[in-house]
Design a protein around this motif. Structure first.
Motif, PDB file in Angstrom:
ATOM      1  N   VAL A   1       0.865  -1.184   0.000  1.00 41.85           N
ATOM      2  CA  VAL A   1       0.000   0.000   0.000  1.00 41.85           C
ATOM      3  C   VAL A   1       0.899   1.231   0.000  1.00 41.85           C
ATOM      4  O   VAL A   1       1.591   1.510   0.976  1.00 41.85           O
ATOM      5  N   LEU A   2       0.914   1.944  -1.153  1.00 41.91           N
ATOM      6  CA  LEU A   2       1.683   3.186  -1.249  1.00 41.91           C
ATOM      7  C   LEU A   2       0.757   4.325  -0.878  1.00 41.91           C
ATOM      8  O   LEU A   2      -0.193   4.617  -1.593  1.00 41.91           O
ATOM      9  N   PHE A   3       1.041   4.965   0.249  1.00 39.51           N
ATOM     10  CA  PHE A   3       0.136   5.985   0.771  1.00 39.51           C
ATOM     11  C   PHE A   3       0.752   7.377   0.634  1.00 39.51           C
ATOM     12  O   PHE A   3       1.927   7.570   0.938  1.00 39.51           O
ATOM     13  N   ALA A   4      -0.038   8.334   0.111  1.00 40.02           N
ATOM     14  CA  ALA A   4       0.476   9.694  -0.046  1.00 40.02           C
ATOM     15  C   ALA A   4      -0.585  10.699   0.364  1.00 40.02           C
ATOM     16  O   ALA A   4      -1.631  10.801  -0.288  1.00 40.02           O
TER      17      ALA A   4
ATOM     18  N   HIS B   1       3.322   1.702   3.235  1.00 46.19           N
ATOM     19  CA  HIS B   1       4.463   2.595   2.995  1.00 46.19           C
ATOM     20  C   HIS B   1       3.950   4.021   2.831  1.00 46.19           C
ATOM     21  O   HIS B   1       3.236   4.331   1.884  1.00 46.19           O
ATOM     22  N   ASP B   2       4.308   4.883   3.783  1.00 48.98           N
ATOM     23  CA  ASP B   2       3.797   6.254   3.842  1.00 48.98           C
ATOM     24  C   ASP B   2       4.830   7.184   3.202  1.00 48.98           C
ATOM     25  O   ASP B   2       5.866   7.482   3.787  1.00 48.98           O
ATOM     26  N   LEU B   3       4.563   7.667   1.988  1.00 46.46           N
ATOM     27  CA  LEU B   3       5.587   8.396   1.229  1.00 46.46           C
ATOM     28  C   LEU B   3       5.950   9.743   1.858  1.00 46.46           C
ATOM     29  O   LEU B   3       7.127  10.088   1.961  1.00 46.46           O
ATOM     30  N   TYR B   4       4.966  10.521   2.306  1.00 49.12           N
ATOM     31  CA  TYR B   4       5.302  11.832   2.902  1.00 49.12           C
ATOM     32  C   TYR B   4       6.057  11.661   4.213  1.00 49.12           C
ATOM     33  O   TYR B   4       6.857  12.503   4.590  1.00 49.12           O
TER      34      TYR B   4
ATOM     35  N   HIS C   1      -4.476   7.544  -2.007  1.00 52.34           N
ATOM     36  CA  HIS C   1      -4.220   8.985  -1.891  1.00 52.34           C
ATOM     37  C   HIS C   1      -5.490   9.769  -2.146  1.00 52.34           C
ATOM     38  O   HIS C   1      -6.448   9.255  -2.742  1.00 52.34           O
ATOM     39  N   PRO C   2      -5.542  11.032  -1.718  1.00 49.40           N
ATOM     40  CA  PRO C   2      -6.679  11.887  -2.047  1.00 49.40           C
ATOM     41  C   PRO C   2      -6.570  12.349  -3.492  1.00 49.40           C
ATOM     42  O   PRO C   2      -5.482  12.348  -4.055  1.00 49.40           O
ATOM     43  N   LEU C   3      -7.682  12.734  -4.078  1.00 46.91           N
ATOM     44  CA  LEU C   3      -7.675  13.259  -5.442  1.00 46.91           C
ATOM     45  C   LEU C   3      -7.476  14.766  -5.365  1.00 46.91           C
ATOM     46  O   LEU C   3      -8.320  15.494  -4.842  1.00 46.91           O
ATOM     47  N   TYR C   4      -6.314  15.219  -5.799  1.00 52.10           N
ATOM     48  CA  TYR C   4      -6.005  16.651  -5.800  1.00 52.10           C
ATOM     49  C   TYR C   4      -5.977  17.135  -7.240  1.00 52.10           C
ATOM     50  O   TYR C   4      -5.165  16.649  -8.042  1.00 52.10           O
ATOM     51  N   TRP C   5      -6.804  18.111  -7.564  1.00 52.58           N
ATOM     52  CA  TRP C   5      -6.847  18.620  -8.937  1.00 52.58           C
ATOM     53  C   TRP C   5      -6.865  17.489  -9.955  1.00 52.58           C
ATOM     54  O   TRP C   5      -6.085  17.452 -10.886  1.00 52.58           O
ATOM     55  N   PHE C   6      -7.764  16.532  -9.704  1.00 53.08           N
ATOM     56  CA  PHE C   6      -7.980  15.390 -10.624  1.00 53.08           C
ATOM     57  C   PHE C   6      -6.724  14.557 -10.816  1.00 53.08           C
ATOM     58  O   PHE C   6      -6.520  13.944 -11.856  1.00 53.08           O
ATOM     59  N   SER C   7      -5.868  14.567  -9.797  1.00 56.70           N
ATOM     60  CA  SER C   7      -4.657  13.759  -9.891  1.00 56.70           C
ATOM     61  C   SER C   7      -4.198  13.395  -8.474  1.00 56.70           C
ATOM     62  O   SER C   7      -4.986  13.483  -7.530  1.00 56.70           O
ATOM     63  N   CYS C   8      -2.957  13.019  -8.354  1.00 58.30           N
ATOM     64  CA  CYS C   8      -2.459  12.597  -7.044  1.00 58.30           C
ATOM     65  C   CYS C   8      -1.644  13.717  -6.395  1.00 58.30           C
ATOM     66  O   CYS C   8      -1.248  14.661  -7.067  1.00 58.30           O
ATOM     67  N   PRO C   9      -1.394  13.654  -5.081  1.00 57.27           N
ATOM     68  CA  PRO C   9      -0.514  14.630  -4.431  1.00 57.27           C
ATOM     69  C   PRO C   9       0.893  14.591  -5.036  1.00 57.27           C
ATOM     70  O   PRO C   9       1.304  13.597  -5.618  1.00 57.27           O
TER      71      PRO C   9
ATOM     72  N   GLU D   1       5.840  -6.335 -14.741  1.00 60.63           N
ATOM     73  CA  GLU D   1       4.922  -7.115 -15.567  1.00 60.63           C
ATOM     74  C   GLU D   1       4.086  -8.071 -14.709  1.00 60.63           C
ATOM     75  O   GLU D   1       4.635  -8.833 -13.902  1.00 60.63           O
ATOM     76  N   GLY D   2       2.761  -7.978 -14.872  1.00 61.26           N
ATOM     77  CA  GLY D   2       1.884  -8.912 -14.169  1.00 61.26           C
ATOM     78  C   GLY D   2       1.512  -8.506 -12.759  1.00 61.26           C
ATOM     79  O   GLY D   2       0.618  -9.087 -12.149  1.00 61.26           O
ATOM     80  N   LYS D   3       2.192  -7.506 -12.201  1.00 62.74           N
ATOM     81  CA  LYS D   3       1.817  -7.050 -10.855  1.00 62.74           C
ATOM     82  C   LYS D   3       0.538  -6.204 -10.981  1.00 62.74           C
ATOM     83  O   LYS D   3       0.383  -5.432 -11.927  1.00 62.74           O
ATOM     84  N   ILE D   4      -0.361  -6.349 -10.026  1.00 62.36           N
ATOM     85  CA  ILE D   4      -1.658  -5.667 -10.123  1.00 62.36           C
ATOM     86  C   ILE D   4      -1.549  -4.221  -9.651  1.00 62.36           C
ATOM     87  O   ILE D   4      -0.890  -3.927  -8.651  1.00 62.36           O
ATOM     88  N   PHE D   5      -2.165  -3.313 -10.406  1.00 64.70           N
ATOM     89  CA  PHE D   5      -2.198  -1.879 -10.089  1.00 64.70           C
ATOM     90  C   PHE D   5      -3.623  -1.540  -9.680  1.00 64.70           C
ATOM     91  O   PHE D   5      -4.564  -1.785 -10.428  1.00 64.70           O
ATOM     92  N   VAL D   6      -3.796  -1.001  -8.456  1.00 69.59           N
ATOM     93  CA  VAL D   6      -5.139  -0.579  -8.066  1.00 69.59           C
ATOM     94  C   VAL D   6      -5.062   0.703  -7.239  1.00 69.59           C
ATOM     95  O   VAL D   6      -4.199   0.838  -6.377  1.00 69.59           O
ATOM     96  N   SER D   7      -5.972   1.670  -7.580  1.00 67.07           N
ATOM     97  CA  SER D   7      -5.999   2.933  -6.851  1.00 67.07           C
ATOM     98  C   SER D   7      -7.075   2.909  -5.779  1.00 67.07           C
ATOM     99  O   SER D   7      -8.162   2.385  -6.005  1.00 67.07           O
ATOM    100  N   ALA D   8      -6.731   3.487  -4.601  1.00 67.01           N
ATOM    101  CA  ALA D   8      -7.738   3.706  -3.558  1.00 67.01           C
ATOM    102  C   ALA D   8      -7.769   5.199  -3.303  1.00 67.01           C
ATOM    103  O   ALA D   8      -6.872   5.763  -2.692  1.00 67.01           O
ATOM    104  N   ILE D   9      -8.824   5.838  -3.840  1.00 67.71           N
ATOM    105  CA  ILE D   9      -8.856   7.299  -3.909  1.00 67.71           C
ATOM    106  C   ILE D   9      -9.878   7.854  -2.926  1.00 67.71           C
ATOM    107  O   ILE D   9     -10.968   7.287  -2.760  1.00 67.71           O
ATOM    108  N   SER D  10      -9.523   8.965  -2.286  1.00 72.37           N
ATOM    109  CA  SER D  10     -10.546   9.698  -1.520  1.00 72.37           C
ATOM    110  C   SER D  10     -10.774  11.027  -2.224  1.00 72.37           C
ATOM    111  O   SER D  10      -9.824  11.656  -2.680  1.00 72.37           O
TER     112      SER D  10
END
Lengths: 207, 639
Positions: free
Chosen positions: A6-9, A35-38, A65-73, A98-107
């Motif tokens: 979990v990459l958290f920003a 993993h908390d990036l900030y 991450h939160p949605l900031y200006w239609f994108s990420c922080p 390759e083959g690793k799953i990408f999923v967004s969890a957006i607020s």
């Protein structure tokens, strides 16, 4: 068993009720790394090698991450610019993800109503989807928690707020468990534009 | 008393005149003192008869007083020899020094015996005296040229170290070389001698006992004593105690008929591991410098010019013989040490003169009737002449041998041109400037550094830094460091006064040069702002703010929140410094007032500004603060 990262920003996590609730829902598991990036890089001096090693060690990457200006922080953009480098994440030699799953969890600050029509949330998140495709990563529909502003403003009924947040927390926990077990894949989700729709559908069936 | 003042003034005056002059011509201070002394000697023979004084008697008295300088020098040499450090270097010291001293002494002795028909005792004494080289001249030259850490420089240093230690046994051996029957001259130099009437077999035991006593004093009495004195916080008393320690041990040794130099040397070595080592060295150094200077001058004054005029062919011949013999021996030793060409040449030429110890030892040998006065006079002139020629040998090495070897293509390590024309010059590479320099080198920029701490320079040069020794305030030094070509100049000296002076000078005379200046505190920063310097770095500002940031994190703030708060705080504080710098100079015209009240005033302003920030919530990132957005939202469902 999959290993989930979990990459958290969130630059002002201390003010976010939604994300606090979601983080508390992440199951304690040896298969999940948070993993908390900030927190890790307040200087923005991202340790690319370390980050790539983390990616190598996991099978599923959740971008929370939160949605900031239609994108990420900003830090997540910096992370993508530096970590997903050519020859590693993409290009003829770049097959590491390759083959690793990408999923967004957006607020989001706005309500579900704000992300309909030409502001469809799935479309707004296209840059992430294309990133996943370029990295040969299966892309799952995003998991969205709406209405952050209203929750903060207390516009919801207290009970409703509580009910909504605990539902989202439960769904997030469930999603992460599924990801660890490997019981969710790109094909299963083809019919849904968001993970929320899939859960609505599943819960309807269960009822 | 009047006479003493006249003579002291003559000596000091001449020394002040000649030593800087000698330095200017690259001749070293020892030679300066000798020349000054020689001139005083001539003046004295002219002046004293007019005043009704006996110049020879005066000189003799002065000489006794200044021998104390030699004693102090040996104490300091002892202090600088940590046994552990010596042990590490033992092989080089023994090989380079032992061979050099042994072979030279032997060769000289043979020349004296078969060339000049002297008895073997006198020959051996001469050999030992002449085998020594001039530590003072060589070490200062090596340091000046930055050659101490080349292999040749290291070998030279090792040989010198051996010689310095060898002086002690030589002092002990010379009295044993008495030609014929021992006379009353045996203890003429010391006056009272408690052991004179003891049976011969007891003397070695007394000597041993004395050394043990010195050991016990140094080991168990000195540290508690100095602890006690240090707590009194009286600098003079400490200095007095240090000098008292040396005189006590010297007196003890003299009373037992031993060399005072030997005693203080042993005390020095024992104290070299003590925590008070640097204190002692710093306290005694000025006295040593002064008294040694006087000693060299009295040696110079005692030069027998009549003798030189009489025997100049012999004296010049002997000097050349001395130098050639030494070079030959050094050549052989260098071959055995397997030195390469350039290193070998430095080793041979550096050590090819007689040393200042020769003067001490000759005086001793004359006192002990080992060498007669006339011969000693001749040898003194020979040694002095060989010392005078040393700078020429160094010049030969630097200008002829070095360029030749370098041009032939190999072994170019120390051949860097003196002017590198680097883009960056750093003045002061202590705890502040060093970090700047390292970061630059980390990024492949080569830098030119100026510093006035020889130890630091030595260390930095070892790692390939181009460090010039000297005061950055000197314009010639700045020029040779390439100030005209440089783009940036970092001013990071410790002394705020110097920092301001240099910054002011450079803004005036090198307006294109970009200055980066270290400020010790806010007030210095005000002055720098006043000069129009753009890049000002208060030395504790960054690290204390970073520490504050870390404490904030510990208190539970998010890392990024703490980081931003710190950065904002710093920006605000820097703005405040700029603002206060203006009012600081508007207020009144005193320019260099750094008094406590003003520091406090300025602190008061800073604190009230902090309150202002807190009250007006300037410490927030409003872009991420949704409160106004939520207000705007009201109860409508627009978002």
């Amino acid at each position: 068993m999959n290993k989930v990262l979990v990459l958290f920003a969130h630059p002002v996590f201390q003010t976010s009720l939604v994300n606090k609730t979601l983080l508390s829902a992440i199951p304690e598991s040896e298969h999940i790394t948070f993993h908390d990036l900030y927190e890790a890089y307040p200087n923005f001096l991202i340790d690319v090698q370390h980050e790539q090693q983390l990616l190598n060690d996991h099978d599923v990457i959740v971008f929370q991450h939160p949605l900031y200006w239609f994108s990420c922080p900003a830090i997540l953009k910096e992370w993508m610019d530096l970590v997903l480098e050519h020859g590693y994440a993409y290009g003829t030699e770049g097959k590491a993800l390759e083959g690793k799953i990408f999923v967004s969890a957006i607020s989001t600050g706005g309500d579900v109503a704000n992300y309909k029509g030409d502001r469809n949330i799935r479309d707004l998140l296209k840059p992430f989807e294309f990133t996943a495709k370029l990295c040969n990563m299966p892309y799952l529909p995003p998991f969205i928690t709406y209405g952050g502003l209203k929750i903060k403003a207390g516009n919801f009924d207290q009970n409703l707020t509580h009910e909504y947040l605990s539902l989202q927390a439960e769904r997030y926990r469930y999603l992460l468990t599924e990801l660890v077990k490997g019981t969710v894949c790109e094909q299963d989700c083809e019919a849904y534009s968001t993970m929320n729709q899939r859960f609505d559908h599943l819960e309807l069936q269960n009822d | 008393m009047t006479e003493a003042f006249i003579i002291a003034s003559l000596f000091f005056g001449m020394g002040v005149l000649m030593v800087p002059l000698a330095k200017k011509f690259n001749l070293g201070s020892v030679l300066g003192y000798l020349i000054a002394g020689a001139i005083v000697g001539i003046l004295l023979t002219l002046v004293t008869p007019l005043l009704g004084m006996d110049s020879a008697h005066l000189l003799e008295q002065l000489n006794h007083a200044s021998e104390f300088g030699v004693v102090l020098m040996l104490f300091i040499i002892g202090l600088e020899m940590q046994p552990s450090h010596l042990w590490k270097m033992k092989n080089t010291i023994l090989n380079a020094g032992g061979l050099q001293v042994g072979l030279t002494a032997l060769l000289m002795m043979l020349i004296a015996m078969y060339g000049f028909h002297l008895p073997w005792q006198t020959g051996l004494a001469i050999g030992l005296v002449l085998a020594l080289s001039s530590t003072a001249i060589i070490m200062s030259t090596l340091a000046e040229k930055g050659w101490q850490n080349t292999i040749g420089g290291q070998a030279t240093f090792a040989a010198l170290l051996f010689q310095d230690i060898a002086v002690i046994p030589i002092i002990a051996v010379i009295p044993l070389l008495v030609v014929g029957a021992p006379t009353e001259a045996l203890h003429a130099g010391h006056g009272i001698n408690l052991t004179a009437h003891l049976p011969t077999w007891l003397k070695p035991l007394v000597v041993l006992g004395a050394i043990v006593l010195v050991y016990i004093i140094s080991r168990y009495v000195i540290n508690p004593l100095f602890d006690y004195i240090a707590r009194a916080r009286q600098k003079e008393i400490f200095t007095t105690a240090a000098l008292g320690l040396v005189t006590t041990i010297a007196a003890l040794m003299s009373l037992l008929g031993l060399s005072p130099a030997l005693g203080v040397f042993i005390a020095g070595v024992i104290l070299s591991e003590s925590e008070y080592r640097h204190e002692l060295e710093a306290d005694i150094e000025p006295f040593k410098g002064l008294l040694l200077g006087v000693f060299f001058m009295t040696v110079g004054a005692a030069f027998n010019f009549a003798l030189f005029a009489e025997q100049y062919v012999l004296i010049i011949g002997l000097t050349l013989l001395l130098i050639v013999t030494k070079i030959l021996v050094l050549y052989v030793v260098g071959k055995i040490l397997k030195l390469k060409k350039i290193e070998h040449a430095l080793f041979c030429l550096a050590l090819a003169q007689g040393g200042e110890f020769a003067f001490v030892l000759l005086t001793l040998a004359v006192g002990q009737s080992v060498i007669d006065t006339a011969l000693a006079d001749t040898l003194r002139i020979v040694v002095a002449l060989s010392m005078a020629l040393t700078p020429l040998l160094f010049l030969l090495y630097e200008k002829v041998i070095l360029p030749k070897q370098v041009n032939s293509g190999k072994e170019t390590r120390e051949a860097d041109p003196i002017n590198e024309n680097n883009q960056v010059i750093i003045a002061g590479v202590g705890r502040f400037g060093q970090i700047v320099g390292r970061l630059l080198q980390y990024n492949q920029f080569s830098i030119t550094a100026l510093d006035d701490d020889p130890n630091r320079i030595e260390m930095l040069r070892k790692y390939g830094w181009k460090v010039f020794f000297g005061d950055a305030m000197r314009m010639d030094l700045l020029k040779s460091a390439g100030i005209d070509q440089a783009k940036c100049m970092v001013i990071a000296m410790d002394d705020s006064g110097k920092v301001l002076q240099l910054a002011e000078y450079l803004t005036k005379h090198h307006p294109k040069l970009e200055l980066f200046v270290r400020a010790k505190d806010r007030i210095v920063a005000y002055h720098l702002h006043q000069l129009g310097i753009k890049h000002i770095y208060r030395e504790t500002f960054e690290s204390s703010a970073s520490m504050g940031e870390a404490v904030l994190r510990s208190l539970g703030l998010r890392a990024y929140q703490a980081k931003r708060s710190k950065l904002r705080y710093q920006l605000e504080d820097e703005r405040l410094v700029r603002e206060m710098a203006k009012s600081y100079f508007d207020k009144d015209e005193k320019v260099f007032a750094l008094n406590v009240q003003e520091q406090l005033d300025s602190l008061g302003k800073v604190l009230s500004n902090d309150q202002h920030i807190k009250q007006h919530r300037l410490n927030n990132d409003t872009g991420w603060d949704e409160s106004s957005l939520i207000d705007d939202l009201g109860h409508k469902d627009r978002y």
